[in-house]
Design an enzyme around this catalytic site. Sequence first.
Site, PDB file in Angstrom:
ATOM      1  N   HIS A 132      43.911  38.629  37.837  1.00 37.01           N
ATOM      2  CA  HIS A 132      43.010  39.270  38.030  1.00 37.01           C
ATOM      3  C   HIS A 132      42.189  39.316  40.215  1.00 37.01           C
ATOM      4  O   HIS A 132      42.355  38.604  40.558  1.00 37.01           O
ATOM      5  CB  HIS A 132      41.408  39.028  37.751  1.00 37.01           C
ATOM      6  CG  HIS A 132      40.220  40.349  37.672  1.00 37.01           C
ATOM      7  ND1 HIS A 132      41.010  41.858  37.895  1.00 37.01           N
ATOM      8  CD2 HIS A 132      39.553  40.509  38.404  1.00 37.01           C
ATOM      9  CE1 HIS A 132      39.278  42.721  37.943  1.00 37.01           C
ATOM     10  NE2 HIS A 132      38.984  42.032  38.437  1.00 37.01           N
ATOM     11  N   CYS A 141      44.115  46.507  39.892  1.00 37.26           N
ATOM     12  CA  CYS A 141      42.758  45.948  40.481  1.00 37.26           C
ATOM     13  C   CYS A 141      43.263  45.243  42.245  1.00 37.26           C
ATOM     14  O   CYS A 141      43.033  45.063  42.626  1.00 37.26           O
ATOM     15  CB  CYS A 141      42.331  44.175  40.029  1.00 37.26           C
ATOM     16  SG  CYS A 141      43.176  43.579  38.880  1.00 37.26           S
TER      17      CYS A 141
END
Length: 993
Positions: free
Chosen positions: A310, A55
């Site tokens: 994340h 990510c």
Amino acid sequence: CRRNCRGNPNCLVGIGEHVWLGEIDENSFHNIDDPNCERRKKNAFVGLTNLGATCYVNTFLQMWFLNLELRQALYLCPSANCEYTAAEGIPKDKDYEPQTICEHLQYLFALLQNSKRRYIDPSGFVKALGLDTGQQQDAQEFSKLFMSLLEDTLSKQKNPDVRNIVQKQFCGEYAYVTVCNQCGRESKLVSKFYELELNIQGHKQLTDCITEFLKEEKLEGDNRYFCETCQSKQNATRKIRLLSLPCTLNLQLMRFVFDRQTGHKKKLNTYIGFSELLDMEPFMEQKNGVYVYELSAVLIHRGVSAYSGHYIAHVKDPQTGEWYKFNDEDIEKMEGKKLQLGIEEDLAEPSKAQTRKPKCGKGTHCSRNAYMLVYRLQTREKSLTVEVPAFLQELVERDNCKFEEWCNEMAEMRKQSVARGKIKHEEVKELYKRLPAEAGSPYDFISLEWLQKWLDESTPPKPIDNTACLCAHGKLHPDKIPIMKRISEYVADFFYRRYGGGPRLNVKALCKDCVVERCRILRLKNQLNEDYKTVTNLLKITVKGNDGFWVGKASLRSWRQLALEQLNEQDEDAEHSNGKMNGNAQNKDESNEEKREEEEELNFNEDIVCPHGDLCISENERRVVSKEAWEKLKQYFPKAPEFPNNRECCSQCKILEREGEENEALHKMMASEQKTSLQNLFHDKCRPCLGSWPQETDELYIVSQFFVEEWRKFVRRPTRCSPVSSVGNSALLCPHGGLMFTYASMTKEDSKLIALIWPSEWERIQKLFVVDHVIKITRTQAAGADPESALYVSEPKLCPECREGLLCQQQRDLREYTQATIYIHKVVDNKKVMKDAAPELNMSSSEAEEEREENKPEGEQDPDFNQANGGAKRQKISHQNYIAYQKQGIRRSTRHRKVRGEKALLVSANQTLKELKIQIMHAFSVAPFDQNLSIDGKILSDDTATLGSLGVIPESVILLKADEPIADYAAMDDVMQVCMPEEGFKGTGLLGH
């Protein structure tokens, strides 16, 4: 019925039919998602697939894609493969394979711009960089390394717009300026930057962070500056001056910092405020330029820890001015052309010490998760319109064609599934009406499980398999009726034609023999309760004469349970053999194992049968019962062994009993005589010692300590242990018949393996035991000479070759260990620290080892005692056997006792010093780079070397000296995150330049 009556074969309600009755939505006939959901929406951006932990890569790719100048320059970069840009176009039979990182980025940007997919796969780009898709890396470090790699790659281009794009967009200049306080001389060192790294600790606003970055630093004391003019060290001031700023200003907020106490990175979850417009003029050296910047991107790390979380990106579209949130495959457009960070801040709320979010005015924002802010120079010029080059557009269209083909294929599969579902729907509706068997009409039995699978839309039914519900006679087992359903013959004919299988179970399949047997068993079970009362009363009557029978007391206590198990045995066998329905039979190996266990259990009255098949001699285990009681019991156990009360006991058992008693008496007498004869051998304090040779004799004899220990066991417990018949001195000799010890070793490390015998005692040993080899040591010295000048000669003599081989093997064993204990001593100013420190991780104390030894069975507590070669019968030991025999003795003689404040760690020989330092860090809260380790005065510095190669052996003591001792361990984080040292981007393509 509202639900199915499982015990009623006629109940056909609630078996899954409700799914098919009535109108059904076509989407329920398939499990294929609508392929149009994977299609890019109008005026939407394309997402990027997260390949595991990539990510952080996706966020930067989306941000760089929306830098139109960078995208246009990359499109102008020519392909290394000329056939793609030639007039004839791209070969259709050949897949496009980018060769350089620029080509990968070109192709990726072209797909992001014109692909019809909702998201694309960046695996080619990630693979080209050599990134580990399963490991999350430092996003800021990735940004720096990739920009450096891109700049280096583009520097080879001829077109200056391409060659200098990284410098034009991201590169600025600042100077380190040092001013001498004495003479005022100013020295300046100019340097380029691609981002400004701003410390956020102790700050609340972005402008405060920039001010601290440019803050003046005083150089005084030991840190004074050498002035070229004064030609001496002088007090000075140093600061950074911003000379020029790039079009795109990257501000790295240093949220991830290194904690020296834990040796790990940690995240600073503090709020930092920033505005959408940033005026950099107050921070510039030259005030005559335009330095107003607009916020264009905010990169977010969601999560409390630096090692997990994340990454997402909020990026502003330069053409429309609208904000978008890029979250891998999902892209969300913000309402009202405004940046919205509220949701991201809520998701990362720490569980403790909840901090209130500061109030933000119009045009300002605050975040505790933003780790990078991107500002673009404010300009009135219209944004660029970037067109995809023809050869890249052709590649995109080829990919779009593949996507359309996939969509059509998925749509066709959905169509076929719907068609099959409609046919099945009509079939079920028609057959379910005719499923019940009418009274007096022919019928079949079908398993409920198969019917449910037929009605289950997700799994097509297999052929009908009724073998699991058959009895031993090949017909329907009565006990299987509750899991069967009775259906009409018409539907059964359809099922067998359509799906096959068998055997068919119609009205003739009902097994009368099994029903009769079941009834018989039920009658016996009812009769068993009455017979139990009768037998209990009969056992109270005293038997006179020889009319009784011997019955085991254990059998009498459990005869009722045994009878019940015997009655149920046939049914249990049937269940084991048939197992579950439709081929899911029970594992044969498991059932066979259960049968073997049942066979090993004693049957009724077998508890008084001796090994010879006759009546056992122990009367405590049996009693006499009357003839009437025995006849009742025989009804249930017709095969039970029968012993009238006038039956004699087993003659062979009587003989063995007498012989056993005689042997015990003989052993007691033998042990008593040997103990009296060999008093010195029984007591260690009465035996001679080589370290202080006794003056009254010049000869001593040697036996193995193993022989002494075995003999002592027999003397202490003559009825439980076997007598020792042989001295077994061959264990102390090599295969050539030579002695394996030197005189010096027998006084030190090998003293635990031998026992010294007085000459008078040796004569008695020769009479009592078989002596395979005589081992003797003789002392010789001149009259009146110093005792230290005495010579000691062994007979047989030492075998130098085998002795050397033994020593080499011992050293190898010490360096080829697994899970051995070593000890770490922390020292300060060359003094050992005697205080409690942090709880150990992966440690084993010597007290735990002692506890394990105490819990060992008898004969295994002494580490010098090895019973692996057959207990009392010691086999002849070769050179290799002797090594195994001696190992434990060495361990006993060198055992280290752990003291308070010392840490015991479990390590292996093939473990590196680097891994040991990690263990030490958890035990003493000292970071690896602050550890100075030594063993026996030797410094341990090579982190890649194994412990075995460094000379670290079991029971070693390693000294630890810390550069900065930690005084307050309790002040550290409540939970110390255990992480191995980071490899970073080592081994990837990012460092290839």
